[in-house]
Design a protein around this motif. Sequence first.
Motif, short mmCIF file in Angstrom:
data_model
loop_
_atom_site.label_atom_id
_atom_site.label_comp_id
_atom_site.label_asym_id
_atom_site.label_seq_id
_atom_site.Cartn_x
_atom_site.Cartn_y
_atom_site.Cartn_z
N ARG A 118 0.83 -1.21 0.00
CA ARG A 118 0.00 0.00 0.00
C ARG A 118 0.86 1.26 0.00
O ARG A 118 0.52 2.25 -0.64
N ILE A 119 1.99 1.21 0.71
CA ILE A 119 2.90 2.36 0.72
C ILE A 119 3.48 2.56 -0.69
O ILE A 119 3.54 3.70 -1.18
N LYS A 120 3.87 1.48 -1.36
CA LYS A 120 4.40 1.59 -2.73
C LYS A 120 3.37 2.21 -3.67
O LYS A 120 3.68 3.09 -4.47
N VAL A 121 2.14 1.73 -3.58
CA VAL A 121 1.08 2.25 -4.44
C VAL A 121 0.83 3.73 -4.14
O VAL A 121 0.72 4.55 -5.05
N ALA A 122 0.77 4.08 -2.86
CA ALA A 122 0.51 5.47 -2.49
C ALA A 122 1.65 6.38 -2.95
O ALA A 122 1.40 7.52 -3.36
N GLY A 147 2.42 10.31 -6.40
CA GLY A 147 3.14 11.59 -6.51
C GLY A 147 3.35 12.27 -5.18
O GLY A 147 3.72 11.64 -4.20
N ASP A 148 3.08 13.57 -5.13
CA ASP A 148 3.36 14.45 -3.98
C ASP A 148 2.94 13.81 -2.65
O ASP A 148 1.75 13.67 -2.36
N LEU A 149 3.94 13.44 -1.83
CA LEU A 149 3.67 12.78 -0.56
C LEU A 149 3.15 13.74 0.50
O LEU A 149 2.53 13.32 1.48
N SER A 150 3.38 15.03 0.34
CA SER A 150 2.97 16.00 1.37
C SER A 150 1.45 16.11 1.47
O SER A 150 0.93 16.50 2.52
N GLU A 151 0.72 15.80 0.40
CA GLU A 151 -0.74 15.89 0.43
C GLU A 151 -1.38 14.55 0.07
O GLU A 151 -2.47 14.51 -0.48
N ASN A 152 -0.70 13.48 0.39
CA ASN A 152 -1.15 12.14 0.00
C ASN A 152 -1.71 11.41 1.22
O ASN A 152 -0.98 10.83 2.00
N SER A 153 -3.04 11.44 1.37
CA SER A 153 -3.66 10.83 2.55
C SER A 153 -3.51 9.31 2.55
O SER A 153 -3.41 8.70 3.62
N GLU A 154 -3.49 8.68 1.38
CA GLU A 154 -3.30 7.23 1.31
C GLU A 154 -1.93 6.85 1.87
O GLU A 154 -1.79 5.87 2.59
N TYR A 155 -0.93 7.65 1.51
CA TYR A 155 0.43 7.39 1.99
C TYR A 155 0.49 7.56 3.51
O TYR A 155 1.03 6.70 4.22
N ALA A 204 -1.94 7.31 5.68
CA ALA A 204 -2.69 6.22 6.33
C ALA A 204 -1.89 4.92 6.31
O ALA A 204 -1.84 4.20 7.32
N ALA A 205 -1.24 4.64 5.20
CA ALA A 205 -0.44 3.41 5.10
C ALA A 205 0.76 3.46 6.05
O ALA A 205 1.10 2.47 6.68
N LYS A 206 1.39 4.62 6.16
CA LYS A 206 2.53 4.76 7.08
C LYS A 206 2.05 4.59 8.54
O LYS A 206 2.75 3.97 9.35
N ASP A 207 0.88 5.14 8.86
CA ASP A 207 0.33 4.98 10.22
C ASP A 207 0.04 3.50 10.50
O ASP A 207 0.34 3.00 11.59
#
Length: 158
Positions: free
Chosen positions: A34-38, A42-50, A52-55
């Motif tokens: 999920r982290i790879k997909v997120a 692109g832009d990680l600063s506004e990526n809620s999927e990223y 959430a996956a990191k959390d």
Amino acid sequence: MPQKTYPMTAAGKEKLEAELKELKLVKRPEVIERIKVARSYGDLSENSEYDAAKDEQSAVEQRIAQVEQMLKYADVIDADSVDPNEVSVGKTVTYTKVGEDDPETYTIVGSDESDPLNGKISNDSPIAQALLGKHKGDTVSISTPGGSFDVVINDVKA
């Protein structure tokens, strides 16, 4: 300083081992994917999927560490090796409050196995702490946050 031990039943240890296997072989790889997909969005600063996956990755890694710690310092209690009339982890205790007629029955288990709604109470609970080491026929005073009461131990089963 001595390490904290984690009293548990053999079934409780098996359950933790299965959970650890699931976390490492299924959950961890799912979260990594999920982290790879997120990241691909692109832009990680506004990526809620990223985020959430990191959390979720953090929660999974914390639980893995917790379960590994518990298994490393597991104190598996063999209820059959304890006096048959003595209350210990892994045994089922039936008691009656003094002055009442309705018995209550609980199985005392390790804290991670606890399920009060299904009659399994943690060895760390006030009721279990008062009962541990006592014997069938003993009158025991139990102090809980809801008040104190006396019980008579009617039966102890492995």
